[in-house]
Design a protein around this motif. Structure first.
Motif, PDB file in Angstrom:
ATOM      1  N   ASN A  44       0.830  -1.201   0.000  1.00  0.00           N
ATOM      2  CA  ASN A  44       0.000   0.000   0.000  1.00  0.00           C
ATOM      3  C   ASN A  44       0.867   1.255   0.000  1.00  0.00           C
ATOM      4  OD1 ASN A  44      -2.186  -1.596   0.039  1.00  0.00           O
ATOM      5  ND2 ASN A  44      -2.976  -0.949   2.038  1.00  0.00           N
ATOM      6  N   SER A  45       2.011   1.121   0.673  1.00  0.00           N
ATOM      7  CA  SER A  45       2.895   2.286   0.752  1.00  0.00           C
ATOM      8  C   SER A  45       3.422   2.680  -0.621  1.00  0.00           C
ATOM      9  CB  SER A  45       4.039   2.000   1.720  1.00  0.00           C
ATOM     10  OG  SER A  45       4.661   0.785   1.325  1.00  0.00           O
ATOM     11  N   ASP A  46       3.541   1.655  -1.452  1.00  0.00           N
ATOM     12  CA  ASP A  46       3.978   1.941  -2.807  1.00  0.00           C
ATOM     13  C   ASP A  46       2.972   2.859  -3.487  1.00  0.00           C
ATOM     14  OD1 ASP A  46       5.963   0.183  -2.259  1.00  0.00           O
ATOM     15  OD2 ASP A  46       5.024  -1.514  -3.312  1.00  0.00           O
ATOM     16  N   CYS A  47       1.666   2.523  -3.270  1.00  0.00           N
ATOM     17  CA  CYS A  47       0.599   3.312  -3.913  1.00  0.00           C
ATOM     18  C   CYS A  47       0.534   4.690  -3.281  1.00  0.00           C
ATOM     19  CB  CYS A  47      -0.758   2.622  -3.754  1.00  0.00           C
ATOM     20  SG  CYS A  47      -0.756   0.944  -4.363  1.00  0.00           S
ATOM     21  N   LEU A  48       0.627   4.661  -1.956  1.00  0.00           N
ATOM     22  CA  LEU A  48       0.425   5.930  -1.242  1.00  0.00           C
ATOM     23  C   LEU A  48       1.605   6.866  -1.448  1.00  0.00           C
ATOM     24  CD1 LEU A  48      -1.177   4.576   2.012  1.00  0.00           C
ATOM     25  CD2 LEU A  48      -2.229   6.170   0.377  1.00  0.00           C
ATOM     26  N   GLY A  49       2.692   6.264  -1.884  1.00  0.00           N
ATOM     27  CA  GLY A  49       3.834   7.090  -2.179  1.00  0.00           C
ATOM     28  C   GLY A  49       3.448   8.227  -3.101  1.00  0.00           C
ATOM     29  N   CYS A  50       2.561   7.888  -4.017  1.00  0.00           N
ATOM     30  CA  CYS A  50       2.092   8.927  -4.926  1.00  0.00           C
ATOM     31  C   CYS A  50       0.715   9.469  -4.535  1.00  0.00           C
ATOM     32  CB  CYS A  50       2.002   8.359  -6.346  1.00  0.00           C
ATOM     33  SG  CYS A  50       3.576   7.803  -6.990  1.00  0.00           S
ATOM     34  N   HIS A  51      -0.166   8.510  -4.128  1.00  0.00           N
ATOM     35  CA  HIS A  51      -1.575   8.876  -3.953  1.00  0.00           C
ATOM     36  C   HIS A  51      -1.871   9.652  -2.682  1.00  0.00           C
ATOM     37  CE1 HIS A  51      -3.370   6.945  -7.472  1.00  0.00           C
ATOM     38  NE2 HIS A  51      -2.416   5.999  -7.356  1.00  0.00           N
ATOM     39  N   ASP A  52      -0.861   9.892  -1.882  1.00  0.00           N
ATOM     40  CA  ASP A  52      -1.127  10.719  -0.698  1.00  0.00           C
ATOM     41  C   ASP A  52      -1.044  12.199  -1.059  1.00  0.00           C
ATOM     42  OD1 ASP A  52       1.550  10.972  -1.070  1.00  0.00           O
ATOM     43  OD2 ASP A  52       2.052  10.718   1.056  1.00  0.00           O
ATOM     44  N   GLU A  71      -4.829   8.670   3.594  1.00  0.00           N
ATOM     45  CA  GLU A  71      -4.243   7.519   4.282  1.00  0.00           C
ATOM     46  C   GLU A  71      -4.857   7.326   5.681  1.00  0.00           C
ATOM     47  OE1 GLU A  71      -0.001   7.733   4.586  1.00  0.00           O
ATOM     48  OE2 GLU A  71       0.112   5.777   5.530  1.00  0.00           O
ATOM     49  N   LYS A  72      -5.137   8.475   6.367  1.00  0.00           N
ATOM     50  CA  LYS A  72      -5.696   8.391   7.716  1.00  0.00           C
ATOM     51  C   LYS A  72      -7.083   7.736   7.693  1.00  0.00           C
ATOM     52  CE  LYS A  72      -3.418  12.443   9.685  1.00  0.00           C
ATOM     53  NZ  LYS A  72      -3.656  13.878   9.896  1.00  0.00           N
ATOM     54  N   LYS A  73      -7.859   8.186   6.751  1.00  0.00           N
ATOM     55  CA  LYS A  73      -9.221   7.627   6.647  1.00  0.00           C
ATOM     56  C   LYS A  73      -9.176   6.158   6.280  1.00  0.00           C
ATOM     57  CE  LYS A  73     -12.042  11.688   5.827  1.00  0.00           C
ATOM     58  NZ  LYS A  73     -12.847  12.437   4.853  1.00  0.00           N
ATOM     59  N   LEU A  74      -8.242   5.873   5.376  1.00  0.00           N
ATOM     60  CA  LEU A  74      -8.094   4.474   4.957  1.00  0.00           C
ATOM     61  C   LEU A  74      -7.727   3.608   6.159  1.00  0.00           C
ATOM     62  CD1 LEU A  74      -8.076   2.527   2.526  1.00  0.00           C
ATOM     63  CD2 LEU A  74      -5.624   2.965   2.306  1.00  0.00           C
ATOM     64  N   ALA A  75      -6.875   4.175   6.964  1.00  0.00           N
ATOM     65  CA  ALA A  75      -6.433   3.416   8.129  1.00  0.00           C
ATOM     66  C   ALA A  75      -7.568   3.177   9.117  1.00  0.00           C
ATOM     67  CB  ALA A  75      -5.294   4.170   8.825  1.00  0.00           C
ATOM     68  N   LEU A  76      -8.527   4.083   9.139  1.00  0.00           N
ATOM     69  CA  LEU A  76      -9.665   3.936  10.058  1.00  0.00           C
ATOM     70  C   LEU A  76     -10.789   3.088   9.466  1.00  0.00           C
ATOM     71  CD1 LEU A  76      -9.910   7.586  11.401  1.00  0.00           C
ATOM     72  CD2 LEU A  76      -9.278   5.565  12.743  1.00  0.00           C
ATOM     73  N   SER A  77     -10.775   2.889   8.166  1.00  0.00           N
ATOM     74  CA  SER A  77     -11.900   2.204   7.508  1.00  0.00           C
ATOM     75  C   SER A  77     -11.849   0.702   7.756  1.00  0.00           C
ATOM     76  CB  SER A  77     -11.879   2.469   6.008  1.00  0.00           C
ATOM     77  OG  SER A  77     -10.991   1.554   5.379  1.00  0.00           O
ATOM     78  N   VAL A  78     -12.973   0.067   7.403  1.00  0.00           N
ATOM     79  CA  VAL A  78     -13.014  -1.391   7.575  1.00  0.00           C
ATOM     80  C   VAL A  78     -11.992  -2.074   6.693  1.00  0.00           C
ATOM     81  CG1 VAL A  78     -15.391  -1.708   8.379  1.00  0.00           C
ATOM     82  CG2 VAL A  78     -14.926  -1.443   5.927  1.00  0.00           C
ATOM     83  N   HIS A  79     -11.551  -1.374   5.683  1.00  0.00           N
ATOM     84  CA  HIS A  79     -10.605  -1.969   4.745  1.00  0.00           C
ATOM     85  C   HIS A  79      -9.161  -1.622   5.069  1.00  0.00           C
ATOM     86  CE1 HIS A  79     -14.244  -1.963   1.880  1.00  0.00           C
ATOM     87  NE2 HIS A  79     -14.104  -3.170   2.447  1.00  0.00           N
ATOM     88  N   ALA A  80      -8.891  -1.206   6.293  1.00  0.00           N
ATOM     89  CA  ALA A  80      -7.554  -0.755   6.674  1.00  0.00           C
ATOM     90  C   ALA A  80      -6.488  -1.824   6.383  1.00  0.00           C
ATOM     91  CB  ALA A  80      -7.545  -0.380   8.153  1.00  0.00           C
ATOM     92  N   GLY A  81      -6.850  -3.046   6.633  1.00  0.00           N
ATOM     93  CA  GLY A  81      -5.865  -4.106   6.457  1.00  0.00           C
ATOM     94  C   GLY A  81      -5.870  -4.710   5.060  1.00  0.00           C
ATOM     95  N   VAL A  82      -6.619  -4.112   4.177  1.00  0.00           N
ATOM     96  CA  VAL A  82      -6.753  -4.687   2.831  1.00  0.00           C
ATOM     97  C   VAL A  82      -5.775  -3.960   1.889  1.00  0.00           C
ATOM     98  CG1 VAL A  82      -8.352  -5.087   0.938  1.00  0.00           C
ATOM     99  CG2 VAL A  82      -9.142  -5.238   3.306  1.00  0.00           C
ATOM    100  N   ASN A  83      -5.151  -4.733   1.068  1.00  0.00           N
ATOM    101  CA  ASN A  83      -4.237  -4.127   0.103  1.00  0.00           C
ATOM    102  C   ASN A  83      -4.990  -3.371  -0.966  1.00  0.00           C
ATOM    103  OD1 ASN A  83      -1.885  -4.963   1.263  1.00  0.00           O
ATOM    104  ND2 ASN A  83      -1.750  -6.879   0.066  1.00  0.00           N
ATOM    105  N   CYS A  84      -4.388  -2.318  -1.470  1.00  0.00           N
ATOM    106  CA  CYS A  84      -5.026  -1.538  -2.525  1.00  0.00           C
ATOM    107  C   CYS A  84      -5.350  -2.416  -3.725  1.00  0.00           C
ATOM    108  CB  CYS A  84      -4.087  -0.414  -2.985  1.00  0.00           C
ATOM    109  SG  CYS A  84      -3.693   0.758  -1.670  1.00  0.00           S
ATOM    110  N   ILE A  85      -4.401  -3.290  -4.058  1.00  0.00           N
ATOM    111  CA  ILE A  85      -4.589  -4.098  -5.272  1.00  0.00           C
ATOM    112  C   ILE A  85      -5.664  -5.165  -5.088  1.00  0.00           C
ATOM    113  CG2 ILE A  85      -2.337  -3.679  -6.333  1.00  0.00           C
ATOM    114  CD1 ILE A  85      -1.581  -6.491  -5.013  1.00  0.00           C
ATOM    115  N   ALA A  86      -6.081  -5.421  -3.793  1.00  0.00           N
ATOM    116  CA  ALA A  86      -7.162  -6.381  -3.572  1.00  0.00           C
ATOM    117  C   ALA A  86      -8.439  -5.849  -4.199  1.00  0.00           C
ATOM    118  CB  ALA A  86      -7.371  -6.616  -2.070  1.00  0.00           C
TER     119      ALA A  86
END
Lengths: 684, 298
Positions: A44-52, A71-86
């Motif tokens: 995810n960090s790879d994606c967020l490297g740009c998408h943040d 990133e903060k919202k993503l971390a709080l969401s139900v999908h926090a542990g889910v990879n972006c590519i999932a």
């Protein structure tokens, strides 16, 4: 979710910030992460490297959109542990920088069931048809910031659902304008309904929202039998919450019907309109207009030639004006071309009037009806059908003043019920009309007066021989006491009450003295003169001796201004003379006599009002006086009779002789004159 | 008692001759005017009392109901009953007074007056008459020579005394029960009812059968003897009917004092109309009583 839009991602140079140093530190750590994980996967960090980058933009369907991921919202969401590519599955394995036209995130991989339901529902179908108005998952749930449903901040938290759905389904919205949705003012109605009030005003998160009834993903029209709001399913939908609803509806709908014959029942929404749900019934005209499209035609006839015309005015003025056709004519299927083809059974009034129909079924009317007796009256024979009126409506056949005529339709002499009747009560209608009740009702117009149904009940009529009958001997005093309470109170304390006198003999009840139907005014001669015979039916000896006295003799002549049974004994409050409260007790008897004999005294009250000269033990004085008088009478007549009878033949002889002598005298008178001496008589 | 209107009557007598009896012949005066008036009063009051009283006694019959309503109800019948009771007692009292006056006129003591040969009191001659009558009835002798009053007439006369006393006293008890029970127990009213009613039955039954037979129906007088109303009897009939009295009067020469002109036929006719009404009412009452006692008794 198969859209394959090409996105173009434009990278812009980073703006320098005040935290440049800090950024560099992060970048250093970041790069070291990448280095270590490069061989494993896309982090995810790879994606967020740009998408943040809040300013990062991309393209989809030719539209420029923000591709910023918080990133903060993503971390709080139900999908926090889910990879972006999932979710962004099409980017799996792609190198950095990835292609431009990234597809929409895929929920299917995880939410298979929900996705299937969505696909079957109206929303999904519309989406599949590329309807721009169709909502996708994200429309409701959001994207990277999806919160658990029990989080109040969730877009689909119960409190937010009405707003969420309302964003498309509010009045005047493109959805409402473009689609045929039978309900209007949905949001307004809901917010005022008991459900909406509970949710929105009381904050009850357990209160049903749109999704509770319509289901969240497979939203279907009520015409679809799979729909949670289809007629056949609505009860189970409502009972998800209202689990024991049949117990509170038992007065109206019999319990077992919920399970056995749910199809004959009105469904919840027939009475409790959707979106407007309240505890009270709502006006509604669900399918009436549809029914009347055919049944409003006067020439509409069944295959057997029976008119199927429904007079809409009659219906509108009736007690059932607010009841939909389909509530009585149950079995309608609105999804059919001819919705009424599902109607197979006759109207069953018990669906609403359960208790009354229960009574009816136990009544003689209902018993006969169950035997298919053609004489048996059904509900509509008395109440009418579409024009049914309440019993307080003067035009109703069940209005008090009309009841005798209603019952007379069958019970008048010569009519079907009177013909099959084998008891002793005849001409009941005529007798009732003459009675104090009948006159009060029909001449004085007193609607509170007893009619047929007040005594026989309206729906539980039974022959008087039935112990359950309201006119059974044991129940008559209670039946009359319903109105004549004070009388029943007196009667219950009297010697005639089974509560006081325990006997095998039959005790009198109201109708023994007052009759059943020809109940006369008690202040009129006809009643007064008849009462002695009524009492005399049981008290035969005492009635006979009463007629031996002055009181009885005057009564017998047809005059009422004399003491009759009840003048001395009381009418309903008859007590044994030993009871001090009795009219004839030692304390009261002089007062009782004084009612008529104002000068009565203690010795006067010693007059034997039931004296007989035939009982030498009870009334020796009377017996021997009568004996002596009869002796005198017989003796005199015998002696005088013998004297007369002996005299008769001689007298006849003497008459002849007298005539002979007188005629001779006449002849003599012609010659010898008046003063001739009389013929010689033998001297003693 | 000779009428000084003889001439006026003569014309009437000629035109209204209805009787086979010779009208012009003098008749024997048997009853005084007062006695005749009293008897008419007795008849009217007796029949009225009987009719009104019977409606109660036989209240279980249809005719009693009709009669009671004809009288205007049981209360009105009661008033009529008490009115005529007073009339009857009045007639009775008048009679007693007249007797007392007669006694004084004849300058007799009560004893000599009562026991004088022509008084209403029973005497030895009546006993003989009774025995001889029965012998005559049985064909064992001739018809007795009856005098001024026969024993059956005396019996009827004293029956009235007895009746007035018995029915009158019980009647007063029933008239004022509230007053009487101040002194007497309540059951006395029951006793009085029985006595009043049965004695009245005896009286009506006796008068309308035995008395009617003795005076009117016995063949020699049939159908009616109007002497009680006219007061006079044809001399020839008197000679045969009361030979002893006639002989006595003839011997004493007093018979002239009792010879009077007969009433004109119109008076006789009126008397007969009244007589027939009284008789037929009496007979009807007898029929009703028999019906009530035999066919409707309960």
């Amino acid at each position: 979710m198969e859209a394959n839009d090409r996105d173009s991602v434009k990278r812009e140079s980073k703006k320098s910030s005040s935290s440049l140093l800090l950024l560099r530190v992060f970048l250093l750590i970041y790069l070291s992460f990448i280095a270590s994980a490069a061989a494993l996967a896309q982090e995810n960090s790879d994606c967020l490297g740009c998408h943040d980058d809040k300013t990062l933009q991309g393209k989809r369907n030719g539209k420029t959109i923000s591709v910023f991921v918080d990133e903060k919202k993503l971390a709080l969401s139900v999908h926090a542990g889910v990879n972006c590519i999932a979710c962004h599955a099409d980017l799996k394995g792609s190198d950095f920088p990835h292609k431009e036209d990234v597809a929409k995130a895929q929920c299917t991989a995880c939410h298979k069931e929900e996705n299937k339901q969505y696909g079957e529902g109206l929303h999904g179908k519309a989406f599949a048809l590329s309807d721009k108005l169709a909502p996708a998952c994200q429309t409701c749930h959001g994207s990277h910031d999806i919160l658990p449903v029990n989080d109040p901040r969730s877009a689909v938290a119960p409190l937010k659902i009405p707003y969420l759905c309302g964003s498309c389904h509010h009045e005047g919205s493109p959805v409402q304008l473009q689609y045929h949705i039978p309900q209007d003012s949905i949001l307004e109605n809901y917010s005022e309904s008991i459900h909406g009030e509970a949710l929105l005003k009381k904050g009850l998160t357990v209160a049903p929202t749109c999704a509770s009834c319509h289901s969240p993903h497979r939203v279907l029209p009520h015409t679809d039998p799979r729909s949670t709001i289809a007629r056949i399913n609505i009860a189970s939908t409502c009972t998800k919450c209202h689990a024991a609803i049949e117990t509170v509806h038992r007065k109206i709908i019999r319990g077992e019907l919920w399970e056995k014959k749910a199809n004959v029942l009105p469904v919840c929404v027939d009475c409790h309109q959707p979106h407007k749900v309240r505890k009270v019934f709502y006006e509604q005209g669900m399918a009436d207009q549809d029914c009347l499209r055919c049944h409003g035609r006067e020439d509409l006839r069944s295959s057997t030639g029976k008119s199927l015309f429904v007079n809409v005015n009659e219906l509108a003025g009736s007690r059932h004006s607010k009841i939909a056709c389909s509530q009585c004519h149950s079995g309608v299927n609105p999804s059919k071309l001819r919705p009424c083809e599902g109607i197979t059974a006759e109207v069953d009034c018990s669906v609403c009037h359960a208790e009354i129909v229960d009574q009816y079924k136990k009544s003689i009317h209902g018993q006969l009806f169950a035997k298919n007796d053609p004489n048996a009256p059904s509900c509509s024979d008395c109440h009418g059908s579409h024009g049914v009126l309440g019993r307080k409506d003067p035009n109703s056949p069940t209005f008090a003043i009309n009841i005798p005529n209603l019952c007379a339709k069958c019970h008048r002499e010569g009519k079907k019920a009177a013909i099959r009747y084998t008891g002793t009560e005849h001409n009941i209608i005529e007798k009732y009309t003459e009675s104090i009740h009948g006159r009060g009702l029909m001449k004085s117009g007193l609607t509170v007066i007893a009619t047929c149904t007040d005594c026989h009940t309206a729906h539980h009529e039974l022959p008087h021989t039935d112990p359950e009958s309201s006119v059974n001997r044991n129940n008559v005093s209670a039946t009359c006491g319903a109105c004549h309470f004070g009388i029943q109170e007196q009667f219950d304390k009297s010697v005639h009450s089974p509560k006081v006198t325990k006997t095998d003999k039959q005790l009198p009840v109201c109708n023994d003295c007052h009759t059943a139907h020809r109940i006369r005014r008690t202040d009129q001669d006809a009643f007064k003169l008849n009462i002695m015979e009524q009492c005399g039916r049981c008290h035969s000896e005492i009635a006979k001796t009463y007629f031996d006295t002055y009181h009885g003799k005057v009564s017998q002549l047809g005059y009422t201004k004399t003491a009759k049974c009840y003048d001395c004994h009381g009418a309903h409050d008859i007590l044994p003379v030993t009871d001090p409260a009795s009219h004839l007790s030692h304390q009261n008897i002089v007062q009782t006599c004084k009612k008529c004999h104002t000068g009565a005294n203690r010795q006067f009250a010693g007059y034997f009002t039931h004296a007989t000269h035939h009982d030498p033990n009870k009334y020796p004085w009377l017996y021997w006086t009568f004996f002596g008088m009869t002796g005198l009478l017989v003796g005199t007549f015998v002696l005088a009779g013998i004297h007369t009878l002996l005299w008769l033949p001689r007298s006849i002889q003497y008459r002849k002789e007298l005539k002979r002598r007188l005629s001779r005298k006449d002849e003599d008178a012609g010659s010898s004159g008046e003063e001739s001496p009389p013929p010689a008589e033998k001297q003693r | 008692m000779k009428s000084n209107k003889e001439n006026i009557f003569e014309a009437a007598v000629e035109s209204f001759k209805v009787n086979t009896m010779v009208q012009e012949e003098p008749q024997f005066q048997r009853f005084s005017r007062l006695n005749r008036v009293l008897h008419v009063l007795m008849i009217i009051s007796f029949i009225s009392l009987a009719l009104t009283g019977m409606t109660l006694k036989f209240s279980y019959t249809g005719w009693a109901v009709i009669l009671s309503h004809l009288f205007g109800g049981f209360e009105t019948a009661g008033y009529i009953h008490r009115f005529f009771a007073v009339v009857m007692v009045g007639a009775f009292t008048t009679h007693i007074i007249s007797i007392s006056k007669m006694k004084n006129k004849e300058h007799k003591t009560w004893k000599t007056f009562i026991f004088s040969p022509d008084s209403m009191m029973f005497n030895k001659a009546d006993l003989h008459d009774l025995v001889d009558s029965i012998k005559w009835f049985l064909g064992m002798g001739e018809r007795p020579q009856y005098g001024r009053w026969t024993y059956w007439e005396k019996f009827d006369y004293f029956a009235v005394f007895w009746g007035i006393f018995v029915i009158g006293s019980t009647g007063i008890t029933l008239w004022f029960p509230e007053l009487l029970t101040i002194f007497l127990p309540g059951w006395v009213i029951n006793i009085a009812t029985i006595i009043h009613s049965d004695e009245a039955l005896l009286a009506t039954g006796f008068i309308f059968t035995v008395h009617f037979f003795n005076t009117h129906l016995r063949p020699e007088k049939f159908p009616m003897d109007i002497v009680i109303f006219s007061g006079r009897i044809p001399l020839e009939e008197f000679k045969l009917d009361r030979p002893a009295e006639y002989k006595e009067l003839l011997e004493s020469g007093e018979i002239e004092k009792y010879l009077v002109e007969p009433y004109p036929p119109i008076v006789i006719r009126a008397i007969k109309v009244f007589g027939w009404i009284a008789l037929s009412t009496g007979f009807s009452i007898v029929v009703w009583i028999i019906y009530a006692m035999i066919f409707a008794y309960r």
